[in-house]
Design a protein around this motif. Structure first.
Motif, PDB file in Angstrom:
ATOM      1  N   ARG A 134     -13.399 -11.302  -8.246  1.00  9.28           N
ATOM      2  CA  ARG A 134     -12.920 -10.281  -9.062  1.00  9.28           C
ATOM      3  C   ARG A 134     -14.478  -9.598  -9.710  1.00  9.28           C
ATOM      4  O   ARG A 134     -14.743  -8.152  -9.520  1.00  9.28           O
ATOM      5  CB  ARG A 134     -12.403 -10.501 -10.087  1.00  9.28           C
ATOM      6  CG  ARG A 134     -11.659  -8.992 -11.005  1.00  9.28           C
ATOM      7  CD  ARG A 134     -11.330  -9.408 -12.556  1.00  9.28           C
ATOM      8  NE  ARG A 134     -12.239 -10.130 -12.971  1.00  9.28           N
ATOM      9  CZ  ARG A 134     -12.020 -10.544 -14.403  1.00  9.28           C
ATOM     10  NH1 ARG A 134     -11.061 -11.272 -14.818  1.00  9.28           N
ATOM     11  NH2 ARG A 134     -13.222 -11.359 -15.315  1.00  9.28           N
ATOM     12  N   ASP A 135     -15.387  -9.738 -10.582  1.00 11.40           N
ATOM     13  CA  ASP A 135     -16.605  -9.066 -10.786  1.00 11.40           C
ATOM     14  C   ASP A 135     -17.086  -8.940  -9.871  1.00 11.40           C
ATOM     15  O   ASP A 135     -18.214  -7.267  -9.757  1.00 11.40           O
ATOM     16  CB  ASP A 135     -17.517  -9.959 -12.315  1.00 11.40           C
ATOM     17  CG  ASP A 135     -16.723 -10.877 -12.851  1.00 11.40           C
ATOM     18  OD1 ASP A 135     -15.856 -10.009 -13.270  1.00 11.40           O
ATOM     19  OD2 ASP A 135     -16.966 -11.975 -13.618  1.00 11.40           O
ATOM     20  N   THR A 147     -15.343  -5.679  -8.778  1.00 15.08           N
ATOM     21  CA  THR A 147     -15.133  -4.490  -8.925  1.00 15.08           C
ATOM     22  C   THR A 147     -16.672  -3.602  -9.542  1.00 15.08           C
ATOM     23  O   THR A 147     -16.915  -2.532  -8.983  1.00 15.08           O
ATOM     24  CB  THR A 147     -15.057  -5.440 -11.024  1.00 15.08           C
ATOM     25  OG1 THR A 147     -13.668  -6.130 -10.884  1.00 15.08           O
ATOM     26  CG2 THR A 147     -15.093  -3.737 -11.674  1.00 15.08           C
ATOM     27  N   ASP A 164     -17.061  -0.191  -7.757  1.00 11.99           N
ATOM     28  CA  ASP A 164     -17.776   1.157  -9.102  1.00 11.99           C
ATOM     29  C   ASP A 164     -18.664   1.666  -7.968  1.00 11.99           C
ATOM     30  O   ASP A 164     -19.170   2.765  -8.442  1.00 11.99           O
ATOM     31  CB  ASP A 164     -18.400   0.044  -9.783  1.00 11.99           C
ATOM     32  CG  ASP A 164     -17.143  -0.291 -11.109  1.00 11.99           C
ATOM     33  OD1 ASP A 164     -16.661   0.123 -11.077  1.00 11.99           O
ATOM     34  OD2 ASP A 164     -18.272  -0.966 -12.042  1.00 11.99           O
ATOM     35  N   GLU A 210     -14.180   4.166 -19.734  1.00 17.89           N
ATOM     36  CA  GLU A 210     -13.800   2.924 -19.544  1.00 17.89           C
ATOM     37  C   GLU A 210     -14.693   2.653 -20.527  1.00 17.89           C
ATOM     38  O   GLU A 210     -14.230   1.374 -20.959  1.00 17.89           O
ATOM     39  CB  GLU A 210     -14.483   2.854 -18.535  1.00 17.89           C
ATOM     40  CG  GLU A 210     -14.533   3.035 -16.576  1.00 17.89           C
ATOM     41  CD  GLU A 210     -14.919   2.352 -15.418  1.00 17.89           C
ATOM     42  OE1 GLU A 210     -15.974   2.416 -15.593  1.00 17.89           O
ATOM     43  OE2 GLU A 210     -14.671   2.306 -14.254  1.00 17.89           O
ATOM     44  N   THR A 226     -13.961  -1.399 -20.583  1.00 23.47           N
ATOM     45  CA  THR A 226     -14.338  -2.681 -19.323  1.00 23.47           C
ATOM     46  C   THR A 226     -15.475  -2.615 -18.560  1.00 23.47           C
ATOM     47  O   THR A 226     -16.003  -2.621 -17.814  1.00 23.47           O
ATOM     48  CB  THR A 226     -13.185  -1.860 -18.616  1.00 23.47           C
ATOM     49  OG1 THR A 226     -13.262  -0.685 -18.445  1.00 23.47           O
ATOM     50  CG2 THR A 226     -11.855  -1.829 -18.921  1.00 23.47           C
ATOM     51  N   GLU A 227     -16.517  -1.875 -19.311  1.00 20.73           N
ATOM     52  CA  GLU A 227     -17.971  -2.452 -19.540  1.00 20.73           C
ATOM     53  C   GLU A 227     -18.761  -2.917 -19.929  1.00 20.73           C
ATOM     54  O   GLU A 227     -18.564  -2.173 -21.331  1.00 20.73           O
ATOM     55  CB  GLU A 227     -18.132  -0.424 -19.061  1.00 20.73           C
ATOM     56  CG  GLU A 227     -18.333  -0.079 -20.083  1.00 20.73           C
ATOM     57  CD  GLU A 227     -19.505   1.305 -19.006  1.00 20.73           C
ATOM     58  OE1 GLU A 227     -19.455   1.894 -17.615  1.00 20.73           O
ATOM     59  OE2 GLU A 227     -19.236   2.206 -19.876  1.00 20.73           O
TER      60      GLU A 227
END
Length: 288
Positions: free
Chosen positions: A102-103, A106, A110, A134, A139-140
């Protein structure tokens, strides 16, 4: 003086002494002889030994069956436990693998979004708005100066059998979930821009609660000492925090129960990103 001679009263002979003098055989012997003549004699020692041996055999048989059943079920229980542990480890490994995937996805998303939107002014404006959202949703990852509040459980619980160590009205001496909640809320109110407990970022819908003896932050276990990190102006954060109810509460807990409580400023804090959540419903607030 005339009259009949006065009779002198003698002491009566007790019945027990009289029976000892007249009856030389104990009545129990006569009764036993009568029982033998009528066939009511007690069982012999051999018969009693047989019954005792039979009872011991039955008791031993019951215990033997119980032991055999326990030993027969032990391998099955051990095997089931091993299988359950294997499934738990496999699930944890699968979860870590999915989180890593997932990372990576993501990060790639981005990068693709930035390259697609940064080409013109309208896309750059949209990209800036997305980054602000975000940051608000945590989320960052972020880094910067800030404040670290550390809460530590007691190394050893007090001996409640000792009245000198017993605190009235306190069934448990340690850091509670409401202590961490009050510290986090006080840091937010003092001007924190980002907060994390341990390695777990505090974002929207993140909960801090206790389950048994574990402290869970966003359903992830966090061990003691509990390190609450807040990014923001260190002077402003410390000034606002020391006048808050959370500071007074934890100072009292430290003085009464010996729980660890410390505050430290730092020049550079690195906080991870919070886990993203699926949004099922959203409503715009404020003026259009």
């Amino acid at each position: 003086m005339s009259g009949s001679p006065r009779q002198v009263r003698r002491n009566p002979v007790p019945s027990l002494l009289k029976s000892l003098m007249t009856e030389h055989l104990d009545p129990g012997y006569a009764g036993a002889a009568n029982d033998r003549d009528q066939g009511h004699s007690k069982p012999t020692r051999v018969a009693a030994g047989v019954w005792i041996a039979l009872g011991a055999l039955l008791i031993g048989l019951v215990f033997g069956i119980a032991y055999a059943q326990a030993t027969a079920g032990a391998p099955d229980a051990s095997q089931e436990r091993s299988e359950m542990l294997s499934k738990v480890r496999a699930a944890e490994e699968r979860g870590r693998s999915l989180a890593t995937n997932r990372d990576e996805l993501t990060s790639r998303a981005d990068e693709q979004r930035a390259s697609a939107l940064a080409g013109d002014a309208q896309g750059a404006e949209v990209l800036g708005q997305l980054r602000l959202l975000e940051a608000g949703a945590a989320t960052e990852p972020v880094h910067g100066p800030g404040l670290v509040v550390t809460l530590t459980d007691l190394a050893a619980r007090p001996d409640l059998s000792d009245s000198s160590q017993r605190v009235p009205g306190s069934p448990k001496a340690g850091v509670l979930d409401r202590d961490l909640q009050s510290v986090v809320n006080a840091l937010w109110a003092s001007g924190a821009e980002a907060v994390a407990v341990g390695d777990v970022r505090v974002g929207p819908a993140v909960t801090i609660r206790q389950a048994g003896g574990a402290m869970l932050v966003d359903n992830q276990p966090v061990p003691s000492p509990y390190r609450v990190s807040a990014i923001g102006p260190p002077g402003k954060l410390q000034t606002g925090f020391v006048v808050s109810d959370a500071f007074l509460r934890m100072s009292a807990v430290r003085d009464l129960y010996g729980v660890g409580f410390s505050i430290a400023e730092t020049d550079d804090l690195s906080l991870p990103a919070a886990a993203g959540r699926e949004i099922r419903f959203a409503q715009e607030t404020g003026a259009p």
